[in-house]
Design a protein around this motif. Structure first.
Motif, PDB file in Angstrom:
ATOM      1  N   ASP A  83      -6.053  18.414  -7.072  1.00 50.81           N
ATOM      2  CA  ASP A  83      -6.738  19.509  -8.351  1.00 50.81           C
ATOM      3  C   ASP A  83      -7.403  18.481  -8.852  1.00 50.81           C
ATOM      4  OD1 ASP A  83      -4.923  20.966  -7.751  1.00 50.81           O
ATOM      5  OD2 ASP A  83      -4.333  21.431  -9.981  1.00 50.81           O
ATOM      6  N   ALA A  84      -7.587  16.789  -8.317  1.00 50.19           N
ATOM      7  CA  ALA A  84      -8.247  15.366  -9.449  1.00 50.19           C
ATOM      8  C   ALA A  84      -9.703  15.568  -8.160  1.00 50.19           C
ATOM      9  CB  ALA A  84      -7.969  14.023  -9.519  1.00 50.19           C
ATOM     10  N   VAL A  85      -9.926  15.993  -6.909  1.00 57.11           N
ATOM     11  CA  VAL A  85     -10.913  15.609  -5.629  1.00 57.11           C
ATOM     12  C   VAL A  85     -11.763  16.306  -6.163  1.00 57.11           C
ATOM     13  CG1 VAL A  85     -10.979  15.300  -3.874  1.00 57.11           C
ATOM     14  CG2 VAL A  85      -8.270  14.205  -4.149  1.00 57.11           C
ATOM     15  N   GLU A  86     -12.516  15.983  -6.279  1.00 53.88           N
ATOM     16  CA  GLU A  86     -13.560  16.821  -6.023  1.00 53.88           C
ATOM     17  C   GLU A  86     -14.772  16.859  -5.081  1.00 53.88           C
ATOM     18  OE1 GLU A  86     -15.762  14.239  -9.349  1.00 53.88           O
ATOM     19  OE2 GLU A  86     -14.137  14.824 -11.016  1.00 53.88           O
ATOM     20  N   VAL A  87     -15.389  15.615  -4.346  1.00 51.26           N
ATOM     21  CA  VAL A  87     -16.154  15.439  -3.014  1.00 51.26           C
ATOM     22  C   VAL A  87     -15.596  14.662  -2.096  1.00 51.26           C
ATOM     23  CG1 VAL A  87     -18.120  13.830  -2.257  1.00 51.26           C
ATOM     24  CG2 VAL A  87     -17.464  14.659  -4.850  1.00 51.26           C
ATOM     25  N   VAL A  88     -15.033  15.259  -0.625  1.00 52.64           N
ATOM     26  CA  VAL A  88     -14.344  14.593   0.342  1.00 52.64           C
ATOM     27  C   VAL A  88     -15.602  14.475   1.052  1.00 52.64           C
ATOM     28  CG1 VAL A  88     -12.894  15.333   2.717  1.00 52.64           C
ATOM     29  CG2 VAL A  88     -13.006  15.866   0.326  1.00 52.64           C
ATOM     30  N   ALA A  89     -15.690  12.746   1.879  1.00 49.69           N
ATOM     31  CA  ALA A  89     -17.289  12.431   2.566  1.00 49.69           C
ATOM     32  C   ALA A  89     -16.172  12.529   3.757  1.00 49.69           C
ATOM     33  CB  ALA A  89     -17.679  11.568   2.134  1.00 49.69           C
ATOM     34  N   MET A  90     -17.117  12.976   5.033  1.00 46.72           N
ATOM     35  CA  MET A  90     -16.883  12.874   6.257  1.00 46.72           C
ATOM     36  C   MET A  90     -18.209  12.747   7.424  1.00 46.72           C
ATOM     37  SD  MET A  90     -15.755  16.443   6.221  1.00 46.72           S
ATOM     38  CE  MET A  90     -14.744  16.880   5.121  1.00 46.72           C
ATOM     39  N   ASP A  91     -17.196  12.839   8.741  1.00 45.41           N
ATOM     40  CA  ASP A  91     -18.668  12.809   9.431  1.00 45.41           C
ATOM     41  C   ASP A  91     -18.675  14.182  10.352  1.00 45.41           C
ATOM     42  OD1 ASP A  91     -15.808  13.232  11.193  1.00 45.41           O
ATOM     43  OD2 ASP A  91     -16.125  11.403  12.317  1.00 45.41           O
ATOM     44  N   GLY A  92     -19.357  13.943  11.212  1.00 43.70           N
ATOM     45  CA  GLY A  92     -19.172  15.828  11.329  1.00 43.70           C
ATOM     46  C   GLY A  92     -18.205  16.763  12.499  1.00 43.70           C
ATOM     47  N   PHE A  93     -17.278  15.904  12.135  1.00 45.07           N
ATOM     48  CA  PHE A  93     -16.163  16.600  13.056  1.00 45.07           C
ATOM     49  C   PHE A  93     -15.486  18.386  12.131  1.00 45.07           C
ATOM     50  CE2 PHE A  93     -11.226  16.427  13.421  1.00 45.07           C
ATOM     51  CZ  PHE A  93     -10.898  16.856  14.886  1.00 45.07           C
ATOM     52  N   THR A  94     -15.466  18.971  12.490  1.00 43.08           N
ATOM     53  CA  THR A  94     -14.887  20.291  12.218  1.00 43.08           C
ATOM     54  C   THR A  94     -13.471  20.447  11.003  1.00 43.08           C
ATOM     55  OG1 THR A  94     -16.688  21.312  14.041  1.00 43.08           O
ATOM     56  CG2 THR A  94     -15.226  23.214  12.438  1.00 43.08           C
TER      57      THR A  94
ATOM     58  N   LEU B 292       0.779  -1.224  -0.335  1.00 42.12           N
ATOM     59  CA  LEU B 292       0.292  -0.345   0.081  1.00 42.12           C
ATOM     60  C   LEU B 292       0.675   1.247  -0.008  1.00 42.12           C
ATOM     61  CD1 LEU B 292      -2.865   1.654   0.461  1.00 42.12           C
ATOM     62  CD2 LEU B 292      -2.419   1.820   2.475  1.00 42.12           C
ATOM     63  N   ILE B 293       1.085   1.974   1.112  1.00 41.19           N
ATOM     64  CA  ILE B 293       2.468   3.105   1.638  1.00 41.19           C
ATOM     65  C   ILE B 293       3.247   2.735   0.263  1.00 41.19           C
ATOM     66  CG2 ILE B 293       3.426   4.606   2.782  1.00 41.19           C
ATOM     67  CD1 ILE B 293       0.892   3.806   3.445  1.00 41.19           C
ATOM     68  N   ASN B 294       3.832   2.307   0.229  1.00 36.43           N
ATOM     69  CA  ASN B 294       5.337   2.203  -0.683  1.00 36.43           C
ATOM     70  C   ASN B 294       4.888   2.457  -2.960  1.00 36.43           C
ATOM     71  OD1 ASN B 294       6.934   1.693   0.969  1.00 36.43           O
ATOM     72  ND2 ASN B 294       7.656   0.383   1.201  1.00 36.43           N
ATOM     73  N   ASP B 295       3.302   1.977  -2.715  1.00 31.44           N
ATOM     74  CA  ASP B 295       2.555   1.654  -4.565  1.00 31.44           C
ATOM     75  C   ASP B 295       2.662   2.989  -4.439  1.00 31.44           C
ATOM     76  OD1 ASP B 295       1.295   1.609  -6.216  1.00 31.44           O
ATOM     77  OD2 ASP B 295      -0.066   0.109  -5.203  1.00 31.44           O
ATOM     78  N   PRO B 296       3.115   4.261  -5.491  1.00 30.31           N
ATOM     79  CA  PRO B 296       2.626   5.006  -5.835  1.00 30.31           C
ATOM     80  C   PRO B 296       2.009   5.458  -6.976  1.00 30.31           C
ATOM     81  CG  PRO B 296       4.725   4.120  -7.437  1.00 30.31           C
ATOM     82  CD  PRO B 296       4.424   3.520  -5.856  1.00 30.31           C
ATOM     83  N   THR B 297       1.179   4.196  -7.286  1.00 29.49           N
ATOM     84  CA  THR B 297      -0.279   4.260  -8.163  1.00 29.49           C
ATOM     85  C   THR B 297      -1.492   4.063  -7.045  1.00 29.49           C
ATOM     86  OG1 THR B 297      -0.757   1.492  -8.210  1.00 29.49           O
ATOM     87  CG2 THR B 297       1.029   3.487 -10.124  1.00 29.49           C
ATOM     88  N   ARG B 298      -1.599   4.359  -6.284  1.00 27.01           N
ATOM     89  CA  ARG B 298      -2.781   3.852  -5.457  1.00 27.01           C
ATOM     90  C   ARG B 298      -3.026   5.055  -5.426  1.00 27.01           C
ATOM     91  NH1 ARG B 298       1.382   5.151  -1.181  1.00 27.01           N
ATOM     92  NH2 ARG B 298       0.513   6.492   0.553  1.00 27.01           N
ATOM     93  N   PHE B 299      -3.083   6.778  -5.560  1.00 28.97           N
ATOM     94  CA  PHE B 299      -4.004   7.592  -5.534  1.00 28.97           C
ATOM     95  C   PHE B 299      -4.129   8.209  -7.200  1.00 28.97           C
ATOM     96  CE2 PHE B 299      -0.122   8.500  -1.950  1.00 28.97           C
ATOM     97  CZ  PHE B 299      -1.470   8.251  -1.501  1.00 28.97           C
ATOM     98  N   GLU B 300      -3.627   6.962  -7.768  1.00 24.47           N
ATOM     99  CA  GLU B 300      -4.260   7.735  -9.467  1.00 24.47           C
ATOM    100  C   GLU B 300      -5.730   7.069  -9.897  1.00 24.47           C
ATOM    101  OE1 GLU B 300      -1.920   5.089 -12.249  1.00 24.47           O
ATOM    102  OE2 GLU B 300      -0.022   6.380 -11.534  1.00 24.47           O
ATOM    103  N   GLY B 301      -6.305   8.327 -10.574  1.00 23.44           N
ATOM    104  CA  GLY B 301      -7.224   7.967 -10.851  1.00 23.44           C
ATOM    105  C   GLY B 301      -8.670   8.363  -9.092  1.00 23.44           C
ATOM    106  N   VAL B 302      -7.832   9.068  -8.056  1.00 19.42           N
ATOM    107  CA  VAL B 302      -9.135   9.119  -7.114  1.00 19.42           C
ATOM    108  C   VAL B 302      -9.710  10.722  -7.592  1.00 19.42           C
ATOM    109  CG1 VAL B 302      -9.058   9.335  -4.423  1.00 19.42           C
ATOM    110  CG2 VAL B 302      -7.677   8.294  -5.476  1.00 19.42           C
ATOM    111  N   LYS B 303     -10.609  11.000  -7.446  1.00 23.07           N
ATOM    112  CA  LYS B 303     -11.310  11.732  -7.191  1.00 23.07           C
ATOM    113  C   LYS B 303     -12.856  12.049  -5.741  1.00 23.07           C
ATOM    114  CE  LYS B 303     -12.143  11.467 -12.421  1.00 23.07           C
ATOM    115  NZ  LYS B 303     -12.491  11.728 -13.675  1.00 23.07           N
TER     116      LYS B 303
END
Length: 171
Positions: A106-117, A33-44
């Motif tokens: 720049d690719a991230v369109e939406v961030v889903a979370m709980d209510g933590f400010t 996981l951590i050493n895989d640089p491709t894990r961030f590809e296509g994440v929106k």
């Protein structure tokens, strides 16, 4: 990791101590996981939440968990873990976002979370074009909590109005 076994089950199956199995699982997780640089590809779409990794005598060990929700939104598969960061704070999530390259942010369109400010303000500062939303689980939980607080004690209703309580029936 692949078979979704606990560390205890892996240790038992291999006939080794829990610490030995845990070290191997962590090393393999880091390699995959951590050493895989491709894990961030296509994440929106990303999700962020806190988790108590370990309870200790001196307090809990909180981590911030960041997952890719793009496959869920697109109907292409399950969410996948992107990272875990020590601590539960605005600073922890903001630092994680700052450590990503411009192309990812720049690719991230939406961030889903709980209510933590803190989880809401960090993306507002680092990826201001992204829409922040509350994860549906937390919306339902908050609504249920609000109904529980508003609901009258059942005995108080029945003392004045015999028969079923309409608020209890609607809940």
């Amino acid at each position: 990791m692949v078979a979704h076994l606990t560390v205890a089950r892996v240790a038992e199956g291999l006939g080794v101590a829990w610490d030995t199995a845990n070290n191997a699982v962590l090393a393999e997780g880091k390699r995959l996981l951590i050493n895989d640089p491709t894990r961030f590809e296509g994440v929106k779409v990303i999700g962020v939440d806190e988790h108590v990794l370990r309870h200790t005598r001196h307090g809990d060990k909180d981590v911030t968990v960041i997952i890719a929700l793009t496959p869920v939104r697109d109907g292409a598969g399950p969410a996948r873990l992107l990272d875990m960061v020590e601590g539960r704070s605005k600073a922890a999530f903001k630092t994680w976002l700052a450590d990503r390259d411009d192309a990812f942010r720049d690719a991230v369109e939406v961030v889903a979370m709980d209510g933590f400010t803190g989880f809401k303000t960090a993306p507002a500062e680092k990826i201001p074009d992204a829409v922040t939303v509350m994860h549906p689980f937390h919306v339902v939980r908050l609504a249920g909590d609000a109904l529980d607080r508003r609901r009258r004690p059942q005995g108080a209703h029945r003392a004045h109005h015999p028969g079923p309580d309409p608020e209890e029936a609607s809940r």
